[in-house]
Write an enzyme that holds these catalytic residues in place. Sequence first.
Site, PDB file in Angstrom:
ATOM      1  N   ARG A  45      10.018 -18.335   8.626  1.00 37.11           N
ATOM      2  CA  ARG A  45       9.270 -19.306   9.423  1.00 37.11           C
ATOM      3  C   ARG A  45       8.185 -18.554  10.162  1.00 37.11           C
ATOM      4  O   ARG A  45       8.137 -17.330  10.147  1.00 37.11           O
ATOM      5  CB  ARG A  45      10.175 -20.146  10.334  1.00 37.11           C
ATOM      6  CG  ARG A  45      11.402 -19.528  10.919  1.00 37.11           C
ATOM      7  CD  ARG A  45      11.144 -18.395  11.857  1.00 37.11           C
ATOM      8  NE  ARG A  45      10.216 -18.756  12.906  1.00 37.11           N
ATOM      9  CZ  ARG A  45       9.538 -17.898  13.621  1.00 37.11           C
ATOM     10  NH1 ARG A  45       9.666 -16.587  13.408  1.00 37.11           N
ATOM     11  NH2 ARG A  45       8.713 -18.263  14.569  1.00 37.11           N
ATOM     12  N   GLY A  46       7.311 -19.329  10.856  1.00 39.88           N
ATOM     13  CA  GLY A  46       6.141 -18.710  11.482  1.00 39.88           C
ATOM     14  C   GLY A  46       4.980 -18.841  10.507  1.00 39.88           C
ATOM     15  O   GLY A  46       5.125 -18.500   9.317  1.00 39.88           O
ATOM     16  N   ALA A  47       3.840 -19.335  11.015  1.00 42.35           N
ATOM     17  CA  ALA A  47       2.750 -19.736  10.125  1.00 42.35           C
ATOM     18  C   ALA A  47       2.307 -18.648   9.122  1.00 42.35           C
ATOM     19  O   ALA A  47       2.289 -18.895   7.906  1.00 42.35           O
ATOM     20  CB  ALA A  47       1.569 -20.229  10.959  1.00 42.35           C
ATOM     21  N   ASP A 233       0.024 -22.604  14.839  1.00 45.30           N
ATOM     22  CA  ASP A 233       0.306 -23.062  13.469  1.00 45.30           C
ATOM     23  C   ASP A 233      -0.922 -23.664  12.819  1.00 45.30           C
ATOM     24  O   ASP A 233      -1.056 -23.663  11.597  1.00 45.30           O
ATOM     25  CB  ASP A 233       1.448 -24.073  13.482  1.00 45.30           C
ATOM     26  CG  ASP A 233       2.746 -23.343  13.766  1.00 45.30           C
ATOM     27  OD1 ASP A 233       3.059 -23.135  14.954  1.00 45.30           O
ATOM     28  OD2 ASP A 233       3.399 -22.927  12.793  1.00 45.30           O
ATOM     29  N   ASN A 243       1.077 -25.612  18.147  1.00 43.81           N
ATOM     30  CA  ASN A 243       2.046 -24.506  18.152  1.00 43.81           C
ATOM     31  C   ASN A 243       3.407 -25.096  18.501  1.00 43.81           C
ATOM     32  O   ASN A 243       3.540 -26.309  18.745  1.00 43.81           O
ATOM     33  CB  ASN A 243       1.619 -23.414  19.141  1.00 43.81           C
ATOM     34  CG  ASN A 243       2.444 -22.140  18.983  1.00 43.81           C
ATOM     35  OD1 ASN A 243       2.623 -21.637  17.872  1.00 43.81           O
ATOM     36  ND2 ASN A 243       2.986 -21.621  20.069  1.00 43.81           N
TER      37      ASN A 243
HETATM   38  O1  MRU Z   1       8.967 -23.706  13.404  1.00 37.81           O
HETATM   39  P1  MRU Z   1       8.483 -22.294  13.349  1.00 37.81           P
HETATM   40  O2  MRU Z   1       9.496 -21.294  13.806  1.00 37.81           O
HETATM   41  O3  MRU Z   1       7.897 -21.961  11.984  1.00 37.81           O
HETATM   42  O4  MRU Z   1       7.290 -22.269  14.394  1.00 37.81           O
HETATM   43  C1  MRU Z   1       6.625 -21.061  14.630  1.00 37.81           C
HETATM   44  C2  MRU Z   1       5.578 -21.147  15.673  1.00 37.81           C
HETATM   45  O5  MRU Z   1       5.320 -22.179  16.254  1.00 37.81           O
HETATM   46  C3  MRU Z   1       4.771 -19.902  15.902  1.00 37.81           C
HETATM   47  O6  MRU Z   1       4.387 -19.798  17.235  1.00 37.81           O
HETATM   48  C4  MRU Z   1       3.501 -19.955  15.029  1.00 37.81           C
HETATM   49  O7  MRU Z   1       3.840 -20.243  13.698  1.00 37.81           O
HETATM   50  C5  MRU Z   1       2.722 -18.702  15.085  1.00 37.81           C
HETATM   51  S1  MRU Z   1       3.543 -17.388  14.271  1.00 37.81           S
HETATM   52  C6  MRU Z   1       2.562 -16.002  14.330  1.00 37.81           C
END
Ligand code: MRU
Length: 342
Positions: A45-47, A233, A243
């Site tokens: 996970r994480g963009a 995101d 985000n």
């Molecule tokens: O639902 P997730 O864990 O994928 O959400 C992640 C976030 O909101 C992060 O802050 C975002 O993706 C930036 S990651 C460098």
Amino acid sequence: MIETIQWTDDGVVMIDQTRLPNEEVYVTCRNYHEVADAIRDMIIRGAPAIGVAAAMGVAIGVAQASSENLDSQVEAISKELAGTRPTAVNLFWAIDRMNRVYGSVRHLPFDEIRTRLVDEAKLVRVEDIEINMSLGRHGAALVPDGKTVLTHCNAGALATAGYGTALGVIRAAIESGKKIDVFADETRPFLQGARLTVWELQHDGIETTLITDNMAGHFLRSGRIGCVVVGADRIAANGDVANKIGTYSVAVLAKENNVPFYVAAPISTLDLTLATGDLIPIEERAASEVTQVFGVQVAPKNTAVRNPAFDVTPNRYVTAIITERGVARGPYEESLRALAAQ
Ligand code: MRU
């Protein structure tokens, strides 16, 4: 260094982020369906990390495809990966990038096509780490020395191919000699802050204090927090930032207390096709994430639940957006377009 995702001869290997911090387990995705499942189920996970996974998903799909009707197979692979999570634009950015490469090599022998797509996916990963390091260097200058940085969710090595965006800024500030520590919001309901941010900052020996989300205002008011740094995101053309849910509340509280609120994100997180953040699709996740805390029921059965995974922070709360090409400040319509055009 934390290895979030890697291309191996056995498949795409990812650290299982649903099992951290209690277990450090690696999952091998042996085909593109398994990569899609891993994104949907938050194993990764994480963009930016989702983007790398999607690129590798296309690559493994093509590597295992048959040579007939390749165009329609690439379309099916791309469609399945694109259907996993709607908000992080890096997913679609990576699939588009892989499709562009496919378009430019589809006339070549099949083996060559496969090699080129696998090479491109590996490049997306390597470039992501380089981007985060350069983004970190731009951001480090903004972090006040001798203060605490507040962050929300996990925008670290685990949310990227390595080093991180928001946590990359923190790492770079420390590497430049600044004495800072971190307050990490736990980030209900999925607890990315408690489980992932604290784990990875401890891994690097960075002093970190965990707080629950509803404590952020108290500490922002206390004068201890020098700045807030979060990831993103998707960022609309006007600088509105999608985000992790709860980011908006932190941004408003930061402004109320005159604490700078910084967003750290690669250029691939910009979506200049959307005029404002109101147009960003917001993922709604399962009710059980809210009614339960890791399998333990904490609300009455049949409770009505809303579970948006992201919120949108209007641009007026964003002090600056830190990218690998430099720092953008408002008015963002101009500054973001200028950075994107470089
Ligand atoms: O639902 P997730 O864990 O994928 O959400 C992640 C976030 O909101 C992060 O802050 C975002 O993706 C930036 S990651 C460098």
